[in-house]
Motif scaffolding. Structure first.
Motif, PDB file in Angstrom:
ATOM      1  N   GLY A 155     -14.660 -31.786 -22.496  1.00 31.22           N
ATOM      2  CA  GLY A 155     -13.247 -31.439 -22.360  1.00 31.22           C
ATOM      3  C   GLY A 155     -12.885 -30.212 -23.161  1.00 31.22           C
ATOM      4  N   MET A 156     -13.414 -30.123 -24.382  1.00 24.95           N
ATOM      5  CA  MET A 156     -13.153 -28.955 -25.207  1.00 24.95           C
ATOM      6  C   MET A 156     -13.736 -27.701 -24.555  1.00 24.95           C
ATOM      7  N   THR A 157     -14.937 -27.823 -23.985  1.00 28.86           N
ATOM      8  CA  THR A 157     -15.548 -26.688 -23.289  1.00 28.86           C
ATOM      9  C   THR A 157     -14.681 -26.244 -22.121  1.00 28.86           C
ATOM     10  N   THR A 158     -14.139 -27.211 -21.372  1.00 35.07           N
ATOM     11  CA  THR A 158     -13.267 -26.884 -20.242  1.00 35.07           C
ATOM     12  C   THR A 158     -12.039 -26.114 -20.706  1.00 35.07           C
ATOM     13  N   PHE A 189     -14.681 -28.810 -31.625  1.00 36.14           N
ATOM     14  CA  PHE A 189     -14.023 -27.512 -31.704  1.00 36.14           C
ATOM     15  C   PHE A 189     -14.939 -26.496 -32.384  1.00 36.14           C
ATOM     16  N   LEU A 190     -15.517 -26.884 -33.512  1.00 32.61           N
ATOM     17  CA  LEU A 190     -16.397 -25.968 -34.247  1.00 32.61           C
ATOM     18  C   LEU A 190     -17.689 -25.698 -33.486  1.00 32.61           C
ATOM     19  N   ALA A 191     -18.189 -26.712 -32.769  1.00 36.14           N
ATOM     20  CA  ALA A 191     -19.461 -26.560 -32.062  1.00 36.14           C
ATOM     21  C   ALA A 191     -19.314 -25.780 -30.758  1.00 36.14           C
ATOM     22  N   GLU A 192     -18.136 -25.854 -30.118  1.00 34.21           N
ATOM     23  CA  GLU A 192     -17.967 -25.268 -28.789  1.00 34.21           C
ATOM     24  C   GLU A 192     -17.127 -23.992 -28.776  1.00 34.21           C
ATOM     25  N   HIS A 193     -16.535 -23.622 -29.889  1.00 35.84           N
ATOM     26  CA  HIS A 193     -15.607 -22.481 -29.903  1.00 35.84           C
ATOM     27  C   HIS A 193     -16.310 -21.214 -29.431  1.00 35.84           C
ATOM     28  N   PRO A 194     -15.682 -20.461 -28.515  1.00 36.61           N
ATOM     29  CA  PRO A 194     -16.328 -19.243 -27.992  1.00 36.61           C
ATOM     30  C   PRO A 194     -16.551 -18.165 -29.042  1.00 36.61           C
ATOM     31  N   ALA A 230      -3.710 -18.820 -28.735  1.00 35.77           N
ATOM     32  CA  ALA A 230      -3.706 -20.043 -27.923  1.00 35.77           C
ATOM     33  C   ALA A 230      -4.098 -21.204 -28.814  1.00 35.77           C
ATOM     34  N   VAL A 231      -3.583 -22.405 -28.499  1.00 37.23           N
ATOM     35  CA  VAL A 231      -3.835 -23.580 -29.329  1.00 37.23           C
ATOM     36  C   VAL A 231      -4.044 -24.795 -28.431  1.00 37.23           C
ATOM     37  N   ILE A 232      -5.050 -25.608 -28.790  1.00 37.23           N
ATOM     38  CA  ILE A 232      -5.281 -26.900 -28.156  1.00 37.23           C
ATOM     39  C   ILE A 232      -4.645 -27.960 -29.050  1.00 37.23           C
TER      40      ILE A 232
END
Length: 326
Positions: A155-158, A189-194, A230-232
Motif C-alpha cells: 500500500g505504501m508503494t502504491t 515508509f523508511l523502506a519504500e520511500h522513493p 505531499a503527505v500520507i
C-alpha cells in the motif's frame, strides 16, 4: 475469591495455552494433561460456562481496537453478523492490551476473540486476527491465528508511485504516536520511500502524533515547514485535522499540499476536496476472519488456511492529490 486461569495453569503444571485448549475443547491435548487441568479446576473451585456440554450457542468476542478506524468497525460488524447467523453468541468488547472488557468477556466464557487489529493481545483463548504482510507469526502470541495479512508495504508503494508519478519527491507521513499499525507504517515508509537513497532526512518527514483532529492539524504544518509537498496520513481524524490546519494557514489542497489517506470511509468522499485514499478490502478481510473462526471452532470442516490470504490496499485517486508545483 476469584480463581484465575493462571492459577489453574500453575496448579496443573501446564501452560496457559493448554488450559485454554482444555476449556475451549480445541486442539490436541493428552488425556493425562486434560485430567490434570480438570483436577486443578476442581481443587481450586474454578467453574466456567464452557465446561458445560457442547452447544452451538458458544460465546465469541468480536472487537476492534480502542478508537478504531472506519474499516475496522465495518469488519467487526460484518464478522459479528455472520457469526450470529451461525448460531454463535457475540460480545463486542474493545480490544487493547490489558483491556478490562475483554478480560470480562473471557471470564464469561468467550471461546475465541476475533479482531482486525494487527497487534498480538496474548490472550488465553484463540485470537483470530489480521497481521501485516511482513510480520512473522513468531512475533505474535502463542494463541494467535492469522486469518489474513494486510500488505502495508504494498500500500505504501502504491501511494509513493502515485505521488511520484505526479512529481512529488518530498513526501511525509503522519501516523499515530502509539500502536503496532503506526510502527509498521513507519518501517514501510523508511523502506519504500522513493528518496531513501538520496541521503535526505526521512526521519524529519515523519510526524507521530495522537490519533486526533488536533494532532493532524499540528503535524501537517510541521511537515509543511519541513518542505514536504505531499503527505500520507494514517487516521481519518488526522486527515480531517490536516485539512483544517492547512486552511487556517490559508493554504490549499492540493495546490500547496497533496494528501493521501489510509483507509476509505463515506466521509472521505466529502472532504474539501474529496480525499485520495488507500482503501482496505473490508469484504475480503471480513470473509477471511469469518472462515478462520468457523474452522477454528470446528463449525466447518478443516482448519484455518495454511497460507493466509494477502490484501493490498487499493488507491482511490480523488481531488486531494495533484501535480507538484515547480
Amino acid at each position: 475469591m476469584r480463581v484465575t486461569l493462571e492459577e489453574v495453569a500453575a496448579r496443573a503444571g501446564v501452560s496457559l495455552a493448554t488450559v485454554s485448549r482444555v476449556i475451549g475443547r480445541r486442539g490436541a491435548v493428552a488425556e493425562t494433561t486434560r485430567a490434570a487441568v480438570l483436577t486443578a479446576m476442581d481443587e481450586l473451585g474454578y467453574t466456567r460456562s464452557t465446561l458445560l456440554p457442547e452447544s452451538p450457542r458458544r460465546l465469541v468476542a468480536v472487537g476492534a481496537p480502542g478508537n478504531p478506524e472506519y474499516w475496522q468497525t465495518q469488519v467487526c460488524t460484518r464478522v459479528a453478523t455472520a457469526l450470529q447467523d451461525q448460531g454463535l453468541l457475540i460480545t463486542r468488547p474493545p480490544v487493547e492490551t490489558d483491556s478490562a472488557p475483554l478480560d470480562i468477556a473471557i471470564e464469561a466464557g468467550a471461546v475465541a476473540l476475533v479482531t482486525p487489529t494487527l497487534t498480538s493481545l496474548h490472550t488465553s483463548i484463540p485470537c483470530i486476527r489480521v497481521d501485516e504482510q511482513s510480520a512473522s507469526l513468531a512475533e505474535g502470541g502463542t494463541g494467535d491465528i492469522i486469518a489474513a495479512r494486510l500488505d502495508l508495504g504494498g500500500g505504501m508503494t502504491t501511494a509513493f508511485e502515485h505521488l511520484r508519478a505526479i512529481g512529488h519527491r518530498r513526501i511525509g507521513l503522519i501516523c499515530n504516536d502509539t500502536g503496532e499499525l503506526a510502527t509498521q507504517l513507519i518501517q514501510r515508509f523508511l523502506a519504500e520511500h522513493p528518496a531513501r537513497s538520496y541521503g535526505l532526512p526521512l526521519e524529519d518527514w515523519i510526524a507521530p502524533v495522537p490519533k486526533s483532529f488536533s494532532g493532524g492539524s499540528r503535524a501537517i504544518l510541521e511537515l509543511k515547514d519541513a518542505t514536504c509537498t505531499a503527505v500520507i496520513v494514517q487516521s481519518a481524524l488526522q486527515l480531517h485535522g490536516a485539512l483544517h490546519g492547512l486552511r487556517n494557514r490559508r493554504l490549499q489542497v492540493p495546490r500547496d499540499m497533496s494528501l493521501v489517506g489510509f483507509g476509505d470511509s463515506p466521509t472521505m468522499r466529502f472532504t474539501g476536496p474529496p480525499a485520495t485514499v488507500l482503501g482496505i478490502d473490508v469484504d475480503g478481510l471480513s470473509q477471511a476472519l469469518i472462515e478462520a473462526t468457523l474452522s477454528t471452532l470446528r463449525i466447518t470442516p478443516g482448519g484455518p488456511a495454511t497460507v493466509p490470504p494477502v490484501f493490498r490496499p487499493r488507491l482511490f485517486a480523488r481531488g486531494s492529490t495533484a501535480a507538484a508545483r515547480q
